[in-house]
Scaffold this active site. Structure first.
Site, PDB file in Angstrom:
ATOM      1  N   SER A  50       0.787  -1.240  -0.041  1.00 59.23           N
ATOM      2  CA  SER A  50       0.035   0.038  -0.174  1.00 59.23           C
ATOM      3  C   SER A  50       0.857   1.164  -0.013  1.00 59.23           C
ATOM      4  O   SER A  50       1.985   1.093   0.281  1.00 59.23           O
ATOM      5  CB  SER A  50      -0.868   0.004   1.214  1.00 59.23           C
ATOM      6  N   ASP A  84      -1.384  -1.012  -3.868  1.00 59.57           N
ATOM      7  CA  ASP A  84      -2.652  -0.773  -3.361  1.00 59.57           C
ATOM      8  C   ASP A  84      -2.973   0.551  -2.575  1.00 59.57           C
ATOM      9  O   ASP A  84      -1.811   1.203  -2.148  1.00 59.57           O
ATOM     10  CB  ASP A  84      -2.822  -1.638  -2.181  1.00 59.57           C
ATOM     11  N   HIS A 183     -11.853  -0.913   6.939  1.00 60.74           N
ATOM     12  CA  HIS A 183     -10.463  -1.378   7.250  1.00 60.74           C
ATOM     13  C   HIS A 183     -10.024  -1.378   8.765  1.00 60.74           C
ATOM     14  O   HIS A 183     -10.732  -0.740   9.532  1.00 60.74           O
ATOM     15  CB  HIS A 183      -9.571  -0.089   6.716  1.00 60.74           C
ATOM     16  N   GLY A 212     -11.133  -4.541   3.755  1.00 62.82           N
ATOM     17  CA  GLY A 212     -11.557  -4.615   5.398  1.00 62.82           C
ATOM     18  C   GLY A 212     -11.883  -5.952   5.311  1.00 62.82           C
ATOM     19  O   GLY A 212     -12.783  -6.169   6.419  1.00 62.82           O
TER      20      GLY A 212
END
Length: 285
Positions: A50, A84, A183, A212
């Site tokens: 991410s 991400d 999340h 999530g």
């Protein structure tokens, strides 16, 4: 095994009526655990890094990407590399030379029209380079630095009609949707809106993505896949396993200083978590 394409993994899972899991990579141990768990389960998986993880590494994408790619290439399971929750176009563009076959470009916090424009630009950039692009519509919430968000509040969930227009106008390859998960959940208590998932599946031609998923119980994940969800993102569950194993070791070895002594059980715990999630995604006999 060479890196495979995220788009191919998602397409194969969709055709087979199963899910494919994408696990967050923060450290080398995360990548090693994902590969080990995938091998235990005999399943493919997606290693995703991410924007927040890149920030943790001082803004250097190449080092953690190279480490994750090296782990993936030495695995016997088919693994892909995905970037991400990217909000920075410059970071997105850095994905191309670093082995990523896919990017989740996240303009979901922008007003709808700006989201469409920014995402369409990202899709054009990606498709010119053979990169599969995921986007988000709705408000999943729960990421660090965000205000608390009720996943069931009015206006939070993804609207099927709007989703159809969004996919048509942007050309995205997959759509992350808000259907009741959040999340960073550390307890698996989320309740998903399966009727909404089915409606979204019918409304858009691209695969759906559940963010999530760490907070979603097993039966809810299975039902979500049955309703049309394909890519299942997991992050916090790995960190919970990692931290629990480290905490347990240091509690019983107060004088310990060798990080290998607690990183090894942490990696093993994450691998078990990965294998458990991957087992959920296989078609039920």
């Amino acid at each position: 095994m060479p890196l495979v394409s995220t788009g191919d993994l998602v397409a194969d899972a969709r055709t087979a009526g199963r899910g494919v899991a994408a696990f967050n990579v923060i450290t080398l141990e995360h990548a090693e655990a994902i590969a080990a768990g995938a091998e235990q389960a005999g399943s493919p998986a997606i290693l995703q890094i991410s924007e927040n993880a890149v920030k943790f590494h001082g803004g250097n994408l190449s080092a953690i990407a190279a480490a994750a790619a090296a782990v993936a290439k030495s695995s016997s399971s088919p693994l892909s590399l995905h970037l991400d929750h990217v909000t920075d176009p410059e970071l997105m563009r850095a994905a191309h030379p670093d082995g990523f076959s896919s990017v989740m470009f996240d303009a979901s916090k922008l007003p709808y029209g700006e989201n469409v424009k920014a995402t369409a630009d990202a899709v054009r950039w990606g498709h010119e380079r053979g990169i599969w692009i995921e986007a988000e519509l709705g408000k999943v919430g729960g990421k660090e630095g965000e205000a608390p968000l009720d996943a069931h509040a009015p206006g939070v969930r993804t609207d099927p009609t709007e989703a159809a227009s969004y996919v048509s106008d942007t050309g995205v390859d997959a759509l992350a949707v808000a259907v009741g998960s959040s999340h960073a959940m550390t307890s698996r208590t989320a309740t998903l809106d399966h009727e909404l998932i089915a409606a979204l599946t019918a409304a858009v031609p691209v695969p759906l993505v559940l963010h999530g998923s760490s907070g979603v119980p097993d039966n809810e994940i299975r039902a979500a896949i049955a309703a049309g969800m394909v890519k299942i993102n997991v992050g916090t569950a790995l960190n919970t396993a990692f931290t629990g194993a480290v905490r347990e070791y240091l509690t019983t070895h107060e004088q310990g200083v060798d990080p290998r002594k607690y990183l090894a059980p942490a990696r093993e715990a994450m691998a078990g978590t990965v294998a458990g999630f991957l087992g959920l995604l296989k078609p039920q006999e």
